[in-house]
Design a protein around this motif. Structure first.
Motif, mmCIF file in Angstrom:
data_model
loop_
_atom_site.group_PDB
_atom_site.id
_atom_site.type_symbol
_atom_site.label_atom_id
_atom_site.label_comp_id
_atom_site.label_asym_id
_atom_site.label_seq_id
_atom_site.Cartn_x
_atom_site.Cartn_y
_atom_site.Cartn_z
ATOM 1 N N ALA A 47 10.095 73.907 9.414
ATOM 2 C CA ALA A 47 9.410 73.306 10.566
ATOM 3 C C ALA A 47 9.709 74.029 11.868
ATOM 4 C CB ALA A 47 9.792 71.833 10.688
ATOM 5 N N ASN A 48 10.761 74.864 11.884
ATOM 6 C CA ASN A 48 11.145 75.539 13.123
ATOM 7 C C ASN A 48 10.600 76.955 13.225
ATOM 8 O OD1 ASN A 48 12.635 73.344 14.020
ATOM 9 N ND2 ASN A 48 14.442 73.979 12.872
ATOM 10 N N ASN A 49 9.906 77.428 12.169
ATOM 11 C CA ASN A 49 9.411 78.801 12.251
ATOM 12 C C ASN A 49 8.011 78.993 11.662
ATOM 13 O OD1 ASN A 49 9.712 78.808 9.458
ATOM 14 N ND2 ASN A 49 11.624 79.965 9.499
ATOM 15 N N SER A 50 7.391 77.937 11.156
ATOM 16 C CA SER A 50 6.120 78.118 10.466
ATOM 17 C C SER A 50 5.197 76.930 10.714
ATOM 18 C CB SER A 50 6.360 78.276 8.960
ATOM 19 O OG SER A 50 5.133 78.238 8.256
ATOM 20 N N MET A 51 3.887 77.227 10.713
ATOM 21 C CA MET A 51 2.872 76.182 10.844
ATOM 22 C C MET A 51 2.205 75.890 9.507
ATOM 23 S SD MET A 51 1.110 77.504 14.384
ATOM 24 C CE MET A 51 0.149 76.032 14.639
ATOM 25 N N SER A 52 2.764 76.447 8.424
ATOM 26 C CA SER A 52 2.135 76.330 7.116
ATOM 27 C C SER A 52 2.412 74.973 6.484
ATOM 28 C CB SER A 52 2.668 77.431 6.192
ATOM 29 O OG SER A 52 2.276 77.196 4.865
ATOM 30 N N MET A 53 1.434 74.510 5.701
ATOM 31 C CA MET A 53 1.624 73.285 4.924
ATOM 32 C C MET A 53 2.647 73.497 3.794
ATOM 33 S SD MET A 53 0.068 70.406 5.592
ATOM 34 C CE MET A 53 -0.970 69.923 6.958
ATOM 35 N N GLN A 54 2.898 74.773 3.439
ATOM 36 C CA GLN A 54 3.838 75.069 2.356
ATOM 37 C C GLN A 54 5.289 75.129 2.821
ATOM 38 O OE1 GLN A 54 0.641 76.797 2.141
ATOM 39 N NE2 GLN A 54 0.269 75.144 0.688
ATOM 40 N N ARG A 55 5.506 74.914 4.120
ATOM 41 C CA ARG A 55 6.880 74.984 4.614
ATOM 42 C C ARG A 55 7.698 73.816 4.062
ATOM 43 N NH1 ARG A 55 5.395 73.210 10.830
ATOM 44 N NH2 ARG A 55 5.860 70.988 10.651
ATOM 45 N N GLU A 56 8.999 73.978 4.049
ATOM 46 C CA GLU A 56 9.840 72.932 3.487
ATOM 47 C C GLU A 56 9.844 71.702 4.398
ATOM 48 O OE1 GLU A 56 14.337 73.859 5.051
ATOM 49 O OE2 GLU A 56 13.562 75.157 3.455
ATOM 50 N N PRO A 57 9.965 70.508 3.825
ATOM 51 C CA PRO A 57 9.949 69.290 4.652
ATOM 52 C C PRO A 57 11.113 69.266 5.642
ATOM 53 C CG PRO A 57 9.670 68.767 2.325
ATOM 54 C CD PRO A 57 10.057 70.205 2.394
ATOM 55 N N GLY A 58 10.902 68.567 6.756
ATOM 56 C CA GLY A 58 11.947 68.452 7.767
ATOM 57 C C GLY A 58 12.929 67.348 7.418
ATOM 58 N N LEU A 59 13.732 66.982 8.416
ATOM 59 C CA LEU A 59 14.735 65.935 8.212
ATOM 60 C C LEU A 59 14.044 64.595 7.968
ATOM 61 C CD1 LEU A 59 17.176 66.907 11.102
ATOM 62 C CD2 LEU A 59 17.433 67.426 8.669
ATOM 63 N N LEU A 60 14.698 63.746 7.165
ATOM 64 C CA LEU A 60 14.094 62.471 6.798
ATOM 65 C C LEU A 60 13.869 61.586 8.014
ATOM 66 C CD1 LEU A 60 13.116 60.920 4.339
ATOM 67 C CD2 LEU A 60 15.384 59.879 4.151
ATOM 68 N N GLU A 61 14.823 61.608 8.969
ATOM 69 C CA GLU A 61 14.671 60.737 10.141
ATOM 70 C C GLU A 61 13.558 61.212 11.074
ATOM 71 O OE1 GLU A 61 18.378 63.376 10.911
ATOM 72 O OE2 GLU A 61 17.464 62.287 9.242
ATOM 73 N N GLU A 62 13.076 62.463 10.882
ATOM 74 C CA GLU A 62 12.001 62.993 11.711
ATOM 75 C C GLU A 62 10.664 62.991 10.974
ATOM 76 O OE1 GLU A 62 13.276 66.895 12.763
ATOM 77 O OE2 GLU A 62 14.846 66.206 14.123
ATOM 78 N N ALA A 63 10.633 62.362 9.785
ATOM 79 C CA ALA A 63 9.426 62.429 8.958
ATOM 80 C C ALA A 63 8.233 61.772 9.633
ATOM 81 C CB ALA A 63 9.686 61.785 7.602
ATOM 82 N N THR A 64 8.475 60.687 10.394
ATOM 83 C CA THR A 64 7.361 59.945 10.990
ATOM 84 C C THR A 64 6.907 60.558 12.309
ATOM 85 O OG1 THR A 64 8.180 57.917 9.976
ATOM 86 C CG2 THR A 64 6.593 57.683 11.773
ATOM 87 N N ARG A 65 7.810 60.638 13.272
ATOM 88 C CA ARG A 65 7.433 61.076 14.610
ATOM 89 C C ARG A 65 7.537 62.585 14.788
ATOM 90 N NH1 ARG A 65 7.123 56.572 18.159
ATOM 91 N NH2 ARG A 65 6.369 58.084 19.652
ATOM 92 N N GLY A 66 8.224 63.281 13.849
ATOM 93 C CA GLY A 66 8.423 64.708 14.012
ATOM 94 C C GLY A 66 9.462 64.990 15.089
ATOM 95 N N SER A 67 9.529 66.239 15.512
ATOM 96 C CA SER A 67 10.493 66.639 16.538
ATOM 97 C C SER A 67 9.844 67.676 17.439
ATOM 98 C CB SER A 67 11.747 67.239 15.889
ATOM 99 O OG SER A 67 12.531 67.912 16.849
ATOM 100 N N HIS A 68 10.211 67.651 18.719
ATOM 101 C CA HIS A 68 9.673 68.635 19.653
ATOM 102 C C HIS A 68 10.160 70.041 19.319
ATOM 103 C CE1 HIS A 68 7.599 65.943 22.425
ATOM 104 N NE2 HIS A 68 8.609 65.101 22.291
ATOM 105 N N MET A 69 11.186 70.149 18.484
ATOM 106 C CA MET A 69 11.653 71.466 18.036
ATOM 107 C C MET A 69 10.718 72.039 16.967
ATOM 108 S SD MET A 69 14.633 71.994 19.586
ATOM 109 C CE MET A 69 15.602 73.083 18.548
ATOM 110 N N ASN A 70 9.928 71.180 16.320
ATOM 111 C CA ASN A 70 9.086 71.614 15.210
ATOM 112 C C ASN A 70 7.849 72.357 15.704
ATOM 113 O OD1 ASN A 70 10.863 70.262 13.574
ATOM 114 N ND2 ASN A 70 9.464 68.617 13.019
ATOM 115 N N TYR A 71 7.288 73.148 14.802
ATOM 116 C CA TYR A 71 5.971 73.716 15.011
ATOM 117 C C TYR A 71 4.944 72.700 14.498
ATOM 118 C CZ TYR A 71 7.537 78.505 16.024
ATOM 119 O OH TYR A 71 8.091 79.610 16.588
ATOM 120 N N PRO A 72 3.800 72.589 15.140
ATOM 121 C CA PRO A 72 2.737 71.760 14.557
ATOM 122 C C PRO A 72 2.168 72.457 13.323
ATOM 123 C CG PRO A 72 1.954 72.848 16.540
ATOM 124 C CD PRO A 72 3.412 73.165 16.437
#
Length: 1196
Positions: free
Chosen positions: A76-101
């Protein structure tokens, strides 16, 4: 070393300091264990390839093929691909501003451009460093090929097959399969992997194989790059085979569906984009419910977005009754975030998309309710951003009221997402409306009501005139008769009270309850309720039900909060069947009113416009207190869209044959020219409200994969410009091909190129000057009939002309008729050259050459009357002639007719031509014989810029004169034609390239200006890389620059949590207050510092002419209220500090909590645990009691 504590420890330390000769004991050292094998340890990394089996037609595995994997190591910190690995469980809903869309759908061209970059053969130039700093040796990039005789370099990719084949088990298995796959002569035998049996299929292979169709057949529409991405679905014909087309529906409805609902469901089953623009109460929610049912069946997810938080809560309760698995996400609340259907506001969804929420992976549908909210000036841009950001596997469903340009919006959505959008509109309301004028004022006139528009939409002018007559008759009977004779639509409170009592009596007797009375002012809503204390619409049984429900809802509030004045007033009114609903009412009270209204216990509801948004709460009758509203800037008539949105609440499907809409005429009857377009007019077209926020710019610069220009280009605002691109690109290719075929200009023509460039610049500036000059009062006095001008138009070079007529039309260029000399007989070659029209500037430039300075007519009496513009006037002379212009013009126009073309000119014309000929002869003989009006000196020009422009034109004229000797060559016109054609084509190509580039976008100048602001404030560096300051600003929901500046200048470090909360309220409070805000003494310095920082940002924006957002203005109107609230004062007490209504205060404090969370997130980012703790404390201090009580829709 043994432990020493207490005084012994202190004495020992003192001894070390006072007596340096005492040796300091060395610490114990653990010797390092040397392990050479650690050098061979390689940290684990994801594999870059995988093995895929290759099968024959029968399903037999023939061999394994090694294929490269995409997005290796993507997260989530380096790719916008759907194939990227899932992020942290606590960020699954709202995401994180550190993430890429995730990668937005429709951005295929951008992705292809990135993929087309050939990195391997990229030319880095010849100045590459070969030895890194601090290294003895390095790498010489020039030696790319191995030397002769040297062994070839080993492949960088590890061959998994070679490694696997070393394994004995694998060798044995492959040998077995090879022997079994040998072709057998004779009858066919059963193979080990029969193709018809699913039992032996390699399931992993089937799931992961990339060339298979997706699990969800998202779209069957061919992705063609056509401009037509929308299709209107025909709903005029019934669908007879609906059940055959959908034998197993995802959801059954207990009623027969309308045609538009069936068509929408058919498109949903095909996984298409759907835009339903239907009349109010037509049943748009059916489409949303079916989409939710489809996603439940497919084990995917749906997000339902609404424009306002209150509507989200209502939809949560409604959908929860139908589908148990429903969640709600608001700024401060998450209920069942793992549910298959999530309800939220559009702003929450935007935040989730920017933050790369993993919910997006499972998302099949996004439903935009009330999508016509895209017209909202403050928030409409949010819808555009969300539609642009949604990934391509998400299906979009838009629900809207009827708007004129549904196809245009659908075409934009379709072209943005590269998917066909099916538009489904209803033809008419399910319950037709009847519109009445009520002129009664109580007493005997209480039944004075006139039908203005019938159920078929026919405007009854006769009834309107009767209403006007009746109103005048009543006004004549009233004392003095002057009360309503003025133009103002004003009556006193007593008259208004009588009017309402009379109307309520009429509605009760005619069984027209329940009623929604739209009163477009919060204060008037409250005053109307107060004036009707004598009115009781409920029975004793209904009163008991209201009391019981009211007390049940308020049970969880603290006792002091239950006795707030607003609660007591509303409780009394509700018991009598009268409710009030506006933004000044406490949220919990608004919900009580809504629930009682739905249950039929509120018979008369005074409401503002927000009540008409989305929620399904129809009434039998709608009353308009006035046909005017104050929109924050002015008092204006209701627009047709606003009127229909509110009037649409009248008429309950299944209960009423028609809905009743009544316009109150408390003063004069509104003019027919205002009523008719308001009731029968078309709603406003949907228009883009897209704005470029700093957060969007910084986010795009941070992730780099998506450019800000792409976001701008895909916005609704730039849609029409985008539609022109294919044509412009084709024109550009044609122009470039044509340019490539032109011969190169020789060296001898370079002076003519300079002559062209200077001349074209001169004429463009000259045109600007003349357009301004002719608007000046002194020049207009000079430009009278008979004035001699020097004009150049087409092949009429520098001719003296007599002004005959001036024709001015508003919005168009002023036209001047002038009589000029001409050759007596125009040759055919001259006419032919006129046909070869190279453009206006070609002849203007030729007029500058010495050969064309004077005009010498051939023959006698040749003349012409020209229609010229200001730009064709070269100079204004001081000479004038007396001439009868009308006769000259009539005579000329007559001779232009075919049958009069050989008629000789009239005497007046002959005399004028002779006088002009004589003046021309003198002018040729002596150019100084004609004096000119000096435009710079003799004309009073106030504007400095125009004076500078005049001087600039004179300077350019001198520069052109210096180049004139180069025009004195043989065959000048032929040679110059080559130069002109080539330079014009070059300029045309430059213009087309500009139109095809991002610089042609209407938002591009503002983008450049905002980049300068960000650079000046150090949010980005010289290379437009986002700094730490910029990354902090990315995490802000609003006011990103101001909050970031406040955080990083340590404004909050020395403040208490209550003080921080109070100061930050200035960022979210937007209502107006009477007088100056009350600011506690300790906070006055901080307020001044806030304003100083805000002014600093505003100054930078003004310096670079960047657009400013209205929401970024500070307003400390509730500072004292929030300060006391954060210090734990009861709500009843803080209400004594201000005149602002309770609901506005609650809304401000709730928004403040979101800002506190933003600051807390920024504090974590910059590593300031003290500020983080203060934000948590401040948030806890304001989140209490009646302000943050849970919604009844989520509790009951």
């Amino acid at each position: 070393m043994s432990e020493i504590s207490g005084e012994d420890n202190l004495e020992k330390l003192r001894g070390y300091i006072l007596r340096p000769d005492i040796p300091i004991p060395q610490p114990d050292v653990l010797p390092r264990q040397i392990d050479p094998m650690r050098l061979l340890h390689v940290p684990k990394c994801p594999g870059s390839t995988k093995l895929e089996p290759r099968r024959d037609l029968s399903g037999e595995i023939l061999e394994f093929v090694e294929v490269d994997l995409e997005d290796v190591g993507a997260n989530a910190n380096n790719s916008m691909s759907m194939q990227r690995e899932p992020g942290l469980l606590e960020e699954a809903t709202r995401g994180s501003h550190m993430n890429y869309p995730f990668w937005p759908g429709g951005f295929d061209e951008q992705r292809q451009q990135m993929a087309a970059l050939d990195v391997d053969s990229f030319d880095f130039g010849e100045r590459l460093l070969t030895v890194p700093p601090g290294f003895a040796t390095g790498h010489d990039f020039a030696q790319t090929q191995p030397e002769d005789g040297a062994p070839p370099m080993a492949a960088t990719t590890v061959d998994l097959l070679d490694n696997l084949e070393q394994d004995l088990d694998v060798q044995e298995w492959m040998q077995m399969t090879r022997t079994e796959n040998v072709p057998v002569k004779g009858p066919q035998v059963d193979l080990k992997f029969p193709s018809g049996s699913a039992e032996y299929q390699d399931l992993d292979d089937q799931i992961m194989k990339t060339d298979l169709k997706p699990v969800l057949n998202i779209s069957t529409t061919a992705k063609t790059f056509s401009s037509d991405w929308a299709e209107m679905v025909d709903i005029s014909q019934p669908i007879s085979n609906f059940k055959e087309q959908i034998p197993c529906p995802a959801m059954d409805f207990p009623f027969e569906l309308d045609v538009f609902q069936k068509q929408a469901i058919l498109k949903l089953e095909q996984r298409q984009y759907v835009f339903v623009a239907a009349h109010t109460s037509a049943g748009k929610t059916v489409v949303a419910e079916y989409a939710i049912a489809l996603s439940k069946r497919d084990l995917t997810r749906t997000i339902y977005t609404s424009p306002i938080k209150a509507l989200s809560n209502q939809k949560y309760r409604d959908f929860r009754k139908t589908f148990k698995d429903v969640g709600l996400i608001t700024g401060d609340l998450q209920i069942e975030p793992t549910a298959s259907c999530l309800i939220m506001t559009t702003e929450i969804l935007r935040s989730m998309l920017y933050c790369g929420s993993d919910i997006t992976r499972d998302l099949e549908y996004v439903i935009f309710d009330e999508v016509h909210y895209i017209n909202n000036p403050e928030r409409g841009h949010v819808w555009e951003e969300v539609i642009i950001l949604l990934p391509d596997h998400v299906n979009i469903i838009m629900l809207s009221a009827t708007v004129p340009n549904t196809m245009e919006l659908a075409d934009w959505v379709g072209s943005t997402k590269k998917r066909k959008v099916y538009v489904i509109s209803t033809l008419k309301r399910p319950v037709p409306l009847q519109h009445f004028l009520y002129t009664g004022a109580g007493g005997k006139s209480r039944d004075d009501i006139f039908l203005l528009v019938d159920a078929n939409g026919k405007y009854l002018q006769g009834n309107y005139e009767k209403a006007v007559e009746r109103k005048k008759e009543m006004q004549g009977k009233s004392k003095g008769g002057a009360g309503a004779s003025g133009a103002k639509n004003y009556v006193n409170a007593k008259q208004e009270q009588y009017t309402w009592i009379g109307l309520i009596d009429f509605l009760k007797r005619n069984n027209k309850m329940p009623v929604v009375a739209f009163t477009l002012s919060r204060n008037r809503c409250d005053s109307n309720v107060a004036a009707l204390q004598s009115v009781d619409l409920n029975t004793e049984k209904e009163k008991g039900a209201v009391q019981k429900f009211f007390l049940q809802c308020l049970a969880k509030l603290k006792p002091p909060d239950r006795s707030i004045p607003q609660v007591m007033v509303l409780k009394d009114a509700l018991e009598r069947g009268i409710g009030v609903h506006h933004s000044g009412i406490l949220p919990i009270l608004k919900e009580i009113v809504e629930m009682l209204f739905q249950n039929g216990l509120v018979k008369l509801l005074f409401a503002t416009e927000t009540f008409s948004m989305g929620v399904n709460m129809p009434a039998r009758t709608v009353v308009f207190d006035s046909h005017k509203k104050f929109d924050g800037l002015e008092v204006r008539n209701l627009k047709p869209g606003e009127y229909i949105q509110m009037a649409g609440r009248a008429g309950r499907r299944g209960h009423d044959e028609t809905g009743t809409v009544i316009v109150l005429c408390k003063g004069n009857v509104p003019p027919s020219m205002e009523l008719r377009p308001m009731i029968l007019g078309l709603p406003e077209k949907l228009q883009s409200q897209f704005i470029l926020r700093y957060a969007v710019i910084l986010t795009c610069l941070r992730i780099e994969s998506i450019k800000v220009e792409d976001i701008m280009q895909f916005s609704f605002k730039e849609f029409n410009q985008k539609l022109q691109l294919p044509t412009q690109q084709k024109q550009l290719r044609i122009a470039e091909d044509k340019f490539a075929m032109l011969p190169a200009l020789g060296e001898h023509l370079q002076p003519l190129v300079q002559f062209y460039d200077k001349s074209i610049h001169y004429w463009k500036e000259k045109h600007r000057v003349m357009k301004f000059i002719v608007t000046q009062a002194k020049i207009q006095k000079e430009l009278k009939v008979g004035r001699v001008l020097v004009v150049t138009q087409g092949q009429h070079y520098n001719k003296l002309g007599i002004l005959l007529n001036i024709k001015s039309v508003l919005g168009k260029d002023t036209m001047y008729k002038v009589l000029v000399l001409d050759h007596q007989f125009r040759g055919k070659e001259t006419d032919g050259s006129l046909l070869l029209n190279r453009g206006e500037f070609y002849y203007k430039i030729l007029s500058l050459t010495p050969n064309n300075k004077f005009f010498q007519p051939e023959g006698i009496g040749g003349h012409a009357v020209l229609d010229i513009k200001a730009i064709d006037i070269v100079a204004i002379t001081k000479s004038t002639f007396k001439v009868d212009a009308d006769i000259v013009i009539r005579n000329w126009e007559q001779r232009q007719l075919e049958r009069f073309k050989d008629t000789p000119p009239g005497a007046t014309v002959v005399k004028a031509v002779a006088d002009l000929h004589q003046l021309n002869e003198n002018y040729i003989a002596n150019a100084d014989s004609i004096k000119y009006i000096n435009l710079a000196k003799e004309i009073n020009v106030n504007a400095d810029t125009e004076v500078d422009l005049l001087q600039s034109v004179e300077q350019l004229g001198r520069q052109v004169a210096e180049l004139l000797p180069h025009t004195n060559i043989a065959g000048f016109e032929q040679e110059f034609a080559k130069v002109y054609e080539r330079r014009m084509l070059e300029i045309h190509i430059e213009e087309l390239r500009f139109k095809n580039s991002a610089k042609n976008l209407s938002l591009y100048p503002d983008y450049c200006n905002k980049l300068k602001v960000l650079h000046a404030l150090n949010y980005i560096d010289e290379q437009n890389e986002v700094t730490l300051k910029g990354k902090v600003a990315c995490e802000m929901g609003q006011n990103e620059l101001l909050i970031t500046e406040l955080i990083l200048c340590n404004m909050f470090n020395d403040l208490e949590p209550a003080e921080i909360a109070a100061l930050l309220s200035g960022l979210v409070f937007q209502a107006k207050i009477q007088g100056e805000p009350s600011i506690p003494e300790p906070l006055k310095e901080c307020v001044a510092a806030f304003e100083q920082i805000s002014d600093k940002i505003l100054a930078e924006e003004q310096r670079f002419q960047a657009s400013t957002e209205s929401e970024s203005r500070l307003n400390f109107g509730l500072l004292e209220v929030v300060y006391e609230w954060a210090r734990n004062k009861p709500f009843a007490e803080i209400m004594k500090l201000t005149e602002v209504q309770e609901g506005i205060i609650v809304r401000c404090i709730q928004q403040l909590d979101e800002t506190l969370r933003d600051v807390k997130t920024a504090a974590i980012r910059i590593g300031n645990p003290g500020l983080q703790a203060k934000m948590e404390e401040a948030s806890a201090a304001i989140k209490r009691d009646i302000v943050f009580t849970a919604s009844l829709y989520t509790e009951l």
